[in-house]
Design a protein around this motif. Structure first.
Motif, PDB file in Angstrom:
ATOM      1  N   ALA A   1      68.134  26.891 -38.939  1.00  0.00           N
ATOM      2  CA  ALA A   1      69.337  27.711 -38.743  1.00  0.00           C
ATOM      3  C   ALA A   1      70.603  26.932 -39.091  1.00  0.00           C
ATOM      4  N   THR A   2      70.627  25.628 -38.806  1.00  0.00           N
ATOM      5  CA  THR A   2      71.799  24.828 -39.163  1.00  0.00           C
ATOM      6  C   THR A   2      71.998  24.744 -40.682  1.00  0.00           C
ATOM      7  N   LEU A   3      70.924  24.861 -41.432  1.00  0.00           N
ATOM      8  CA  LEU A   3      71.033  24.815 -42.890  1.00  0.00           C
ATOM      9  C   LEU A   3      71.511  26.139 -43.478  1.00  0.00           C
ATOM     10  N   VAL A   4      71.366  27.224 -42.707  1.00  0.00           N
ATOM     11  CA  VAL A   4      71.721  28.554 -43.217  1.00  0.00           C
ATOM     12  C   VAL A   4      73.077  29.010 -42.694  1.00  0.00           C
ATOM     13  N   LEU A   5      73.313  28.781 -41.392  1.00  0.00           N
ATOM     14  CA  LEU A   5      74.527  29.305 -40.765  1.00  0.00           C
ATOM     15  C   LEU A   5      75.737  28.446 -41.095  1.00  0.00           C
ATOM     16  N   THR A   6      76.909  28.982 -40.782  1.00  0.00           N
ATOM     17  CA  THR A   6      78.168  28.279 -41.017  1.00  0.00           C
ATOM     18  C   THR A   6      79.092  28.462 -39.820  1.00  0.00           C
ATOM     19  N   ASP A   7      80.088  27.594 -39.746  1.00  0.00           N
ATOM     20  CA  ASP A   7      81.170  27.695 -38.758  1.00  0.00           C
ATOM     21  C   ASP A   7      80.616  27.675 -37.333  1.00  0.00           C
ATOM     22  N   ARG A   8      81.009  28.671 -36.525  1.00  0.00           N
ATOM     23  CA  ARG A   8      80.646  28.686 -35.104  1.00  0.00           C
ATOM     24  C   ARG A   8      79.141  28.847 -34.901  1.00  0.00           C
ATOM     25  N   ASP A   9      78.492  29.656 -35.722  1.00  0.00           N
ATOM     26  CA  ASP A   9      77.052  29.847 -35.579  1.00  0.00           C
ATOM     27  C   ASP A   9      76.294  28.546 -35.866  1.00  0.00           C
ATOM     28  N   ARG A  10      76.776  27.782 -36.819  1.00  0.00           N
ATOM     29  CA  ARG A  10      76.114  26.511 -37.117  1.00  0.00           C
ATOM     30  C   ARG A  10      76.286  25.530 -35.957  1.00  0.00           C
ATOM     31  N   ARG A  11      77.470  25.501 -35.361  1.00  0.00           N
ATOM     32  CA  ARG A  11      77.663  24.615 -34.199  1.00  0.00           C
ATOM     33  C   ARG A  11      76.755  25.021 -33.035  1.00  0.00           C
ATOM     34  N   PHE A  12      76.581  26.321 -32.849  1.00  0.00           N
ATOM     35  CA  PHE A  12      75.674  26.781 -31.800  1.00  0.00           C
ATOM     36  C   PHE A  12      74.237  26.331 -32.070  1.00  0.00           C
ATOM     37  N   ALA A  13      73.792  26.453 -33.316  1.00  0.00           N
ATOM     38  CA  ALA A  13      72.444  26.010 -33.662  1.00  0.00           C
ATOM     39  C   ALA A  13      72.285  24.499 -33.462  1.00  0.00           C
ATOM     40  N   LEU A  14      73.330  23.739 -33.760  1.00  0.00           N
ATOM     41  CA  LEU A  14      73.266  22.285 -33.543  1.00  0.00           C
ATOM     42  C   LEU A  14      73.177  21.960 -32.047  1.00  0.00           C
ATOM     43  N   ARG A  15      73.860  22.713 -31.205  1.00  0.00           N
ATOM     44  CA  ARG A  15      73.759  22.473 -29.760  1.00  0.00           C
ATOM     45  C   ARG A  15      72.348  22.772 -29.254  1.00  0.00           C
ATOM     46  N   VAL A  16      71.770  23.867 -29.733  1.00  0.00           N
ATOM     47  CA  VAL A  16      70.392  24.193 -29.331  1.00  0.00           C
ATOM     48  C   VAL A  16      69.436  23.103 -29.794  1.00  0.00           C
ATOM     49  N   LEU A  17      69.602  22.639 -31.025  1.00  0.00           N
ATOM     50  CA  LEU A  17      68.743  21.572 -31.544  1.00  0.00           C
ATOM     51  C   LEU A  17      68.887  20.302 -30.720  1.00  0.00           C
ATOM     52  N   ALA A  18      70.122  19.935 -30.374  1.00  0.00           N
ATOM     53  CA  ALA A  18      70.340  18.721 -29.588  1.00  0.00           C
ATOM     54  C   ALA A  18      69.756  18.858 -28.183  1.00  0.00           C
ATOM     55  N   THR A  19      69.925  20.027 -27.565  1.00  0.00           N
ATOM     56  CA  THR A  19      69.424  20.225 -26.188  1.00  0.00           C
ATOM     57  C   THR A  19      67.905  20.118 -26.134  1.00  0.00           C
ATOM     58  N   TYR A  20      67.220  20.788 -27.028  1.00  0.00           N
ATOM     59  CA  TYR A  20      65.754  20.753 -26.990  1.00  0.00           C
ATOM     60  C   TYR A  20      65.213  19.409 -27.465  1.00  0.00           C
ATOM     61  N   THR A  21      65.950  18.717 -28.296  1.00  0.00           N
ATOM     62  CA  THR A  21      65.512  17.375 -28.694  1.00  0.00           C
ATOM     63  C   THR A  21      65.565  16.425 -27.494  1.00  0.00           C
ATOM     64  N   VAL A  22      66.663  16.491 -26.745  1.00  0.00           N
ATOM     65  CA  VAL A  22      66.784  15.643 -25.545  1.00  0.00           C
ATOM     66  C   VAL A  22      65.724  16.017 -24.516  1.00  0.00           C
ATOM     67  N   ALA A  23      65.459  17.316 -24.335  1.00  0.00           N
ATOM     68  CA  ALA A  23      64.446  17.736 -23.358  1.00  0.00           C
ATOM     69  C   ALA A  23      63.055  17.241 -23.763  1.00  0.00           C
ATOM     70  N   SER A  24      62.708  17.380 -25.033  1.00  0.00           N
ATOM     71  CA  SER A  24      61.405  16.901 -25.496  1.00  0.00           C
ATOM     72  C   SER A  24      61.295  15.384 -25.359  1.00  0.00           C
TER      73      SER A  24
END
Length: 290
Positions: free
Chosen positions: A61-84
């Motif tokens: 999603a970070t490769l497809v989305l832009t602006d605010r949606d891309r930042r949201f996808a990056l937050r989700v990626l960071a959160t689940y990476t830390v949890a894993s």
């Protein structure tokens, strides 16, 4: 061009291989954690796909989305990476998780840490449902916008091509202008001056056409025509003429005032003078009036 494409394809395949091996390592730890928090064998097998699979979805999603949606996808990626990473770290610290000999629902010896870890492990599947659905919706919505832009750009190019085609068409030859012989200009007519008009008849007609205007209010003293001041003799003569046919009983101050249009005081004096003349005869009338 072919070398670049082959290099990119090789890089993508290598990345997929590394990600697959990393997923296999993480899958072992996440499966043991899922069994500890009460998941059955099937749920424990699918649990790593829930956590690490959402990470892969957020990365795409970070490769497809832009602006605010891309930042949201990056937050989700960071959160689940830390949890894993945290769950894999706990799996390495607790050897009992490897053999399944640990107590059910026990991920740490310290109770607050154990409660936090259990809450984290059990909330990740619910978060995957929510965040995964949101990311997919954002990606699908983002895909529809470029499609519309492509159609608009195609229509614009078509219009431009049509305009260029019209401009490239050679114009039709314009016939040469034909010389037209213009008539000779006529001299301007001499206008004789109008006969002088006597302004006297106009002034007379204007004076005759004026109509007296009705009084619209009280005329101020400055605009009134001054009335000539009459002397005592003139006033007495006018009173005699006005009351020549009156009897002595009719000689009242109000009647005389209206007849000669004078003040009430002078009317009373005139009344006494006229009565004295008719009873005693004329005397020094001028002195009486004064």
């Amino acid at each position: 061009m072919n070398l670049k494409r082959k290099g990119r394809a090789a890089l993508v395949l290598a990345l997929v291989g590394v990600v697959g091996m990393a997923f296999r390592v993480s899958w072992n730890a996440l499966r043991d954690v899922a069994e500890t928090i009460g998941a059955d064998s099937t749920a424990a097998t699918l649990y790593p796909f829930v956590v690490d699979g959402l990470m892969a979805l957020a990365l795409i999603a970070t490769l497809v989305l832009t602006d605010r949606d891309r930042r949201f996808a990056l937050r989700v990626l960071a959160t689940y990476t830390v949890a894993s990473l945290l769950l894999n770290y706990v799996h390495g610290l607790v050897p009992e998780l490897h053999g399944g000999s640990v107590d059910w629902g026990r991920l740490a010896d310290w109770d607050p840490a154990n409660w936090a870890l259990v809450l984290l492990a059990t909330s990740l599947p619910v978060g995957s449902i929510y965040f995964g659905s949101d990311l997919v919706a954002k990606v699908l919505h983002h895909q529809s916008t470029p499609h519309m832009n492509v159609e608009e750009s195609t229509e614009t190019e078509r219009n431009r091509s049509t305009a260029d085609l019209e401009k490239s068409t050679p114009p039709e030859p314009v016939p040469a202008p034909v010389a037209v012989e213009l008539p000779a200009p006529t001299p301007p007519a001499v206008v004789e001056p109008a006969a002088s008009i006597d302004p006297a008849p106009i002034a007379v007609a204007a004076a005759e056409s004026t109509r007296p205007r009705g009084a619209t209010g009280r005329v101020p003293e400055s605009a009134r025509t001054p009335r000539p001041v009459r002397t005592a003799d003139e006033l007495l003569i006018e009173a005699r003429e006005a009351t020549a046919g009156w009897s002595i009983e009719d000689l009242t101050a109000e009647g005389i005032r209206r007849a000669v249009r004078t003040s009430p005081a002078k009317a009373r004096v005139l009344r006494e003078t006229l009565r004295a003349e008719r009873t005693d005869g004329p005397g020094n009338i001028t002195e009486v009036v004064v």
